[in-house]
Write a protein that holds these residues in place. Structure first.
Motif, mmCIF file in Angstrom:
data_model
loop_
_atom_site.group_PDB
_atom_site.id
_atom_site.type_symbol
_atom_site.label_atom_id
_atom_site.label_comp_id
_atom_site.label_asym_id
_atom_site.label_seq_id
_atom_site.Cartn_x
_atom_site.Cartn_y
_atom_site.Cartn_z
ATOM 1 N N VAL A 161 0.919 -1.240 -0.031
ATOM 2 C CA VAL A 161 -0.039 -0.015 0.005
ATOM 3 C C VAL A 161 0.740 1.167 0.031
ATOM 4 N N PHE A 162 0.684 2.160 -1.022
ATOM 5 C CA PHE A 162 1.597 3.237 -1.282
ATOM 6 C C PHE A 162 0.661 4.349 -0.819
ATOM 7 N N GLY A 163 0.973 5.289 0.079
ATOM 8 C CA GLY A 163 0.126 6.242 0.471
ATOM 9 C C GLY A 163 0.790 7.471 1.215
ATOM 10 N N LYS A 164 0.002 8.187 1.915
ATOM 11 C CA LYS A 164 0.626 9.296 2.878
ATOM 12 C C LYS A 164 -0.085 9.303 4.283
ATOM 13 N N ASP A 165 0.781 9.425 5.242
ATOM 14 C CA ASP A 165 0.380 9.214 6.492
ATOM 15 C C ASP A 165 0.751 10.695 7.316
ATOM 16 N N HIS A 166 0.742 10.779 8.515
ATOM 17 C CA HIS A 166 1.101 12.180 9.319
ATOM 18 C C HIS A 166 2.361 12.566 9.005
ATOM 19 N N ILE A 167 3.463 11.847 8.633
ATOM 20 C CA ILE A 167 4.775 11.896 8.599
ATOM 21 C C ILE A 167 5.115 12.470 7.124
ATOM 22 N N GLY A 168 4.593 11.491 6.125
ATOM 23 C CA GLY A 168 5.141 11.852 4.696
ATOM 24 C C GLY A 168 4.593 10.319 3.837
ATOM 25 N N LEU A 169 4.951 10.599 2.643
ATOM 26 C CA LEU A 169 4.761 9.309 1.924
ATOM 27 C C LEU A 169 5.585 7.947 2.420
ATOM 28 N N ILE A 170 4.865 6.888 2.372
ATOM 29 C CA ILE A 170 5.076 5.446 3.105
ATOM 30 C C ILE A 170 4.581 4.535 2.214
ATOM 31 N N ILE A 171 5.383 3.227 2.190
ATOM 32 C CA ILE A 171 4.796 2.094 1.547
ATOM 33 C C ILE A 171 4.719 1.179 2.945
ATOM 34 N N LEU A 172 3.452 0.552 2.920
ATOM 35 C CA LEU A 172 3.342 -0.345 3.963
ATOM 36 C C LEU A 172 3.423 -1.727 3.323
ATOM 37 N N VAL A 173 3.771 -2.860 3.800
ATOM 38 C CA VAL A 173 3.742 -4.180 3.529
ATOM 39 C C VAL A 173 3.183 -4.920 4.378
ATOM 40 N N TYR A 174 2.462 -5.940 3.848
ATOM 41 C CA TYR A 174 1.491 -6.865 4.699
ATOM 42 C C TYR A 174 1.820 -8.240 3.974
ATOM 43 N N HIS A 175 1.923 -9.311 4.932
ATOM 44 C CA HIS A 175 1.901 -10.662 4.399
ATOM 45 C C HIS A 175 0.685 -11.331 4.435
ATOM 46 N N VAL A 176 0.121 -11.821 3.476
ATOM 47 C CA VAL A 176 -1.153 -12.710 3.306
ATOM 48 C C VAL A 176 -1.023 -13.962 3.299
ATOM 49 N N LEU A 177 -1.597 -14.857 4.041
ATOM 50 C CA LEU A 177 -1.719 -16.243 4.345
ATOM 51 C C LEU A 177 -2.343 -16.804 3.043
ATOM 52 N N GLY A 178 -1.632 -17.000 1.913
ATOM 53 C CA GLY A 178 -2.005 -17.723 0.793
ATOM 54 C C GLY A 178 -1.901 -18.997 0.461
ATOM 55 N N THR A 179 -0.767 -19.567 1.070
ATOM 56 C CA THR A 179 -0.447 -20.713 1.102
ATOM 57 C C THR A 179 0.083 -21.427 2.042
ATOM 58 N N ARG A 180 -0.162 -22.647 2.449
ATOM 59 C CA ARG A 180 0.459 -23.296 3.563
ATOM 60 C C ARG A 180 1.732 -23.374 3.782
ATOM 61 N N PHE A 181 2.485 -23.186 2.822
ATOM 62 C CA PHE A 181 4.078 -22.948 2.973
ATOM 63 C C PHE A 181 4.511 -21.980 3.943
ATOM 64 N N ASP A 182 3.470 -20.970 4.020
ATOM 65 C CA ASP A 182 3.810 -19.875 5.083
ATOM 66 C C ASP A 182 3.082 -19.954 6.502
ATOM 67 N N GLN A 183 2.498 -20.953 6.537
ATOM 68 C CA GLN A 183 1.690 -21.628 7.921
ATOM 69 C C GLN A 183 2.698 -21.308 9.141
ATOM 70 N N ASP A 184 4.025 -21.911 9.281
ATOM 71 C CA ASP A 184 4.815 -21.647 10.424
ATOM 72 C C ASP A 184 5.198 -20.418 10.423
ATOM 73 N N GLU A 185 5.183 -19.640 9.688
ATOM 74 C CA GLU A 185 5.810 -18.169 10.007
ATOM 75 C C GLU A 185 4.704 -17.406 10.671
ATOM 76 N N PHE A 186 3.176 -17.618 10.222
ATOM 77 C CA PHE A 186 2.274 -17.150 10.893
ATOM 78 C C PHE A 186 2.118 -17.619 12.143
ATOM 79 N N ASN A 187 2.372 -19.070 12.544
ATOM 80 C CA ASN A 187 2.419 -19.420 13.783
ATOM 81 C C ASN A 187 3.268 -19.108 14.660
ATOM 82 N N ASP A 188 4.464 -18.926 14.202
ATOM 83 C CA ASP A 188 5.610 -18.508 14.965
ATOM 84 C C ASP A 188 5.420 -17.049 15.619
ATOM 85 N N SER A 189 4.688 -16.210 14.722
ATOM 86 C CA SER A 189 4.653 -14.741 15.064
ATOM 87 C C SER A 189 3.694 -14.547 16.138
#
Length: 844
Positions: A727-755
């Motif tokens: 997501v590329f936009g602007k917050d109260h500081i300035g322009l910023i890129i936000l990065v999100y991880h979406v669980l779309g495959t079970r190969f990432d399941q351990d990473e979501f469980n570990d967090s």
């Protein structure tokens, strides 16, 4: 010990959840996994570690099926870190299949056409793709430095590509671009350091030197003109790691294909590193070739001179585009009779006046096979509207829509044309024209179709019916269109409201041969009739076609989503009708009822997935006021569900360019001028099962939402590829890129469980505004990116973004804070290259 009974296990009851032996050691309960599958893998790895051969009756197909349940680290351990017998067996017969399946099951973009080899190296390709995502999320850097907060990317990842008019660009003369080590640039650098004899220089060479100096003086004394992107002007053509970019030049209006890092300027540290690397390879090699050169009197160990020479040599010329799809000459060759003449639909209402040609945007699309595992080719689309301005007051304005499509593959045979230097020339041209102006459009590369929605009263194919009038009246009664003055996304460039319609038309792309003269038949053929049409329940605000062309996701002005099966282009059918508001209402009712009946955790899958629950009820239900919505959307514990505007129009729908909706889901965007932007993740309950890829009727539901923590006044740009959400936009500081991880495959399941589960704020949100609506976490916020180069854009400037698994490209007006090429350029493209060249990594 030997894992006896392997051939007797029931594989059909297992789900595709990658298994890791270390996850069992942590004592976590497995998710959607048959325990026997994990015991098989654990026993197989234990046997291999103890130098015990696997049972001879375990054939290759059985072993591949067992390994399909292993995670990436277990696969590496099994194929690379066990005994010689297992390694030899994998290397000779199984390696390619194992890693291709692992690569596909990670839902990564297929290998680009130019990077395909015989056979492809899927092991290294998977390793590279996972490293790129790790660099973007900052996971590796945080682990190495033991940080818990977001980690900004290193400076060497950032580049600035200045956008300049052609008269400020310094392209090489004819024939010089093919010789990177030409004598002209070599002696030009030498002339700044020596007063000796330059007898090797010809008179023409001195003219080139003088022209170069004049160009430098002119560029340094004048600031370049501002760069204004009035529409979507650039797009990466590859969903994987390709660097090819289609670019609509804002100065010349040409449509070009270029490398995203051509003419890029890095930070000072990167420039010095690159110069030193080029010095030993280029300068010293040329000194050995020119024995009579006076440069032999220099001290070869003087790194500053060598670096300076390499820097001047690399910046001698600008790199021209690889291919120009629509040139300046094409504007002069434009024949208006082919658009508004007697052989067009305008033959009965022709009028004289000035004609304006406005580009609507450019985009790129991938053509993939139905399994989404192999790439057929790439299609570049560009659309424009030609408008005849009336000479007299009261006359109707006439508009004609034209859509271009250039592809690098033959649509009939599927054969891809690959040119020199591993480039894919776009030599197949198609076009379609319509007598009217559209407000939303998408192109299907796989079937060569154009899906377009035209403004009400501006489409030659649609006849206004009483149902259409009633639908617009209901929309006005629901006060969706009352926000036109506050939301400029539903007004045109003149500030007039867009009259959205309910119908989407499917039009065929017509093959075009510019070498042949136009005939009345060819002119008429470019105005085809629709193959089919789709009628939504409410006026359409957005839609997106998946890369296979079999699924169309439609969003409306009332906050509803419709799923259409377009596998039969002549007879599309609606498979699901969803409402954001009704989804939250049904969820709240089910949770409240379950609270009254039992104290156990509520399970929503069975109740929400029923068609009667999730689909729209009577149309009168939609007419309830927003005050009733706020009262109804009260959640448990006195907290409100933080979706404040569920009936806002669906302004955008984001589908990955290489995956079907059933494999990874899709993301919808809703924006309200008071509450900001809300993103909703729609997935199917069984998307992680093997049969989900073959099921076209699996029902979608909302699994997570993101209240984007950005300014409510900005229009953020979003990119979704099934795993990463940017997501590329602007917050109260300035322009910023936000990065999100979406669980779309079970190969990432351990990473979501570990967090660890993040703490909720007062609004019930996790970090990054994430709200997971299921018991299982589906989205998490992983990183934010800030940089001084992300600056200069005002609220009225367009914010554009394109991305793939390696690059992120946005527009900027502060590129000089990254680096400068001596021409005072500050406006252009801000490029993030996630390939870490400092580690000697090469692109896959």
């Amino acid at each position: 010990m030997q894992p006896n009974g392997l051939k007797h296990c029931k594989h059909e009851n297992m789900s595709k959840r990658p298994f890791s032996p270390k996850s069992r050691a942590r004592g976590r309960p497995p998710v959607k996994r048959c325990p026997s599958g994990g015991e098989i893998i654990a026993a197989a790895i234990k046997a291999a570690n103890n130098d015990i051969n696997l049972p001879p009756e375990l054939c290759d197909d059985s072993l591949l099926h067992v390994l399909s349940y292993a995670d990436t680290s277990s696969l590496v351990h099994f194929t690379r870190g066990t005994n010689n017998a297992i390694r030899d067996r994998c290397r000779t017969t199984l390696d390619g299949k194992i890693w291709k399946d692992a690569f596909d099951n990670h839902h990564l973009a297929p290998l680009d056409v130019e990077s395909n080899s015989n056979p492809p190296d899927y092991y290294n390709a998977l390793r590279r793709r996972l490293t790129l995502f790790s660099n973007l999320s900052g996971k590796t850097m945080r682990r190495n430095k033991q940080l818990k907060h977001s980690y900004n990317l290193p400076s060497r990842f950032f580049h600035f590509v200045p956008i300049l008019p052609n008269d400020l660009m310094h392209y090489p003369p004819a024939g010089a671009e093919s010789n990177s080590d030409n004598d002209i640039s070599f002696h030009l650098v030498d002339s700044h350091h020596h007063d000796g004899d330059d007898s090797d220089l010809e008179d023409d060479d001195f003219d080139v030197v003088n022209n170069d100096l004049d160009q430098t003086m002119y560029s340094s004394n004048f600031d370049p003109p501002p760069v204004e992107f009035s529409c979507d002007s650039y797009s990466l053509t590859s969903a994987g790691t390709g660097s090819e970019l289609v670019f609509l030049n804002p100065f010349s209006g040409t449509v070009e294909v270029r490398n995203v890092l051509d003419n890029a300027v890095g930070n000072d540290e990167a420039i010095l590193e690159q110069a030193m690397m080029q010095a030993s390879e280029r300068i010293l090699n040329q000194r050995q070739q020119h024995d009579s050169s006076s440069l032999h009197h220099h001290d070869d160990e003087n790194s500053e001179i060598i670096a300076g020479e390499a820097f001047h040599r690399s910046s001698m010329y600008d790199t021209p585009p690889k291919q120009v799809l629509y040139s300046v000459d094409d504007y002069f060759d434009l024949d208006l009779l082919e658009y508004f003449g007697e052989h067009t639909p305008f033959q009965n209402r022709r009028s004289s006046g000035n004609v304006t040609s406005d580009w609507v945007g450019v985009d790129s699309h991938s053509a993939v096979q139905s399994d989404s595992n192999s790439l057929t080719g790439t299609l570049i689309g560009a659309a424009r509207i030609l408008t005849v301005e009336p000479e007299q007051r009261g006359q109707e304005e006439i508009a004609c829509t034209e859509v271009f499509a250039w592809s690098n593959f033959d649509h009939k045979t599927g054969e891809v044309v690959v040119g020199g230097n591993a480039s894919s020339p776009y030599c197949f041209k198609h076009v379609v024209k319509v007598a009217g102006s559209f407000y939303f459009l998408d192109v299907c590369a796989n079937k060569h179709k154009v899906f377009a929605a035209f403004q009400a009263g501006s489409c030659p194919f649609e006849v206004v019916t009483p149902d259409d009038v009633e639908a617009r009246r209901r929309a006005r009664g629901n006060r969706v269109l009352a926000e036109i003055n506050d939301d400029d996304s539903v007004v045109n460039e003149d500030g007039e409201p867009i009259r959205m319609s309910r119908t989407i038309f499917c039009l065929p792309l017509i093959k075009c041969d510019d070498s042949q003269p136009s005939t009345p038949e060819s002119i008429r053929a470019k105005f085809p009739t629709p193959d089919s049409s789709i009628k939504a329940q409410f006026p359409v605000s957005s839609f997106s076609i998946d890369p296979t062309g079999n699924n169309l996701v439609v969003g409306t002005v009332n906050g509803t989503v419709e799923i259409w099966d377009t596998s039969r282009s002549t007879n599309p059918r609606r498979t699901q009708l969803l409402s954001v508001r009704q989804s939250f209402l049904k969820r709240h009712r089910a949770m409240t009822l379950d609270e009254r009946n039992t104290s156990k955790p509520v399970e929503m899958n069975e109740s929400i997935d029923k068609p009667s629950d999730i689909e729209l009820e009577d149309a009168t239900t939609i007419r309830e006021s927003s005050i009733q919505d706020d009262i109804a959307l009260l959640a448990i514990g006195g907290e409100e569900i933080p979706h404040k505007h569920p009936t806002s129009k669906i302004s955008q729908i984001y589908l990955p360019r290489h995956l079907t909706a059933q494999k990874c889901g899709f993301v919808t965007k809703q924006r309200n001028p008071d509450y900001g932007t809300t993103l909703l993740l729609w997935q199917t309950p069984s998307m992680f099962l093997e049969e989900a890829a073959r099921s076209s009727c699996d029902r979608f539901k909302i699994t997570a939402m993101i209240n984007v923590p950005l300014s409510a006044q900005c229009h953020p740009e979003v990119h979704y590829d099934g795993r990463r959400l940017l997501v590329f936009g602007k917050d109260h500081i300035g322009l910023i890129i936000l990065v999100y991880h979406v669980l779309g495959t079970r190969f990432d399941q351990d990473e979501f469980n570990d967090s660890k589960k993040t703490k909720l704020n007062a609004k019930g949100e996790e970090s990054g505004g994430v709200i997971n609506l299921e018991e299982e976490c589906r989205v998490k916020f992983v990183n934010r990116i800030r940089h001084a180069g992300l600056d200069g854009l005002a609220y009225f400037d367009s914010m554009l973004m394109t991305a793939n698994e390696r690059y992120v490209v946005i527009n900027t007006k502060a590129g000089h804070l990254i680096g400068c090429d001596g021409r005072n350029a500050s406006e252009g493209l801000f490029v993030i290259d996630l390939e870490d060249s400092s580690n000697g990594e090469a692109e896959t």
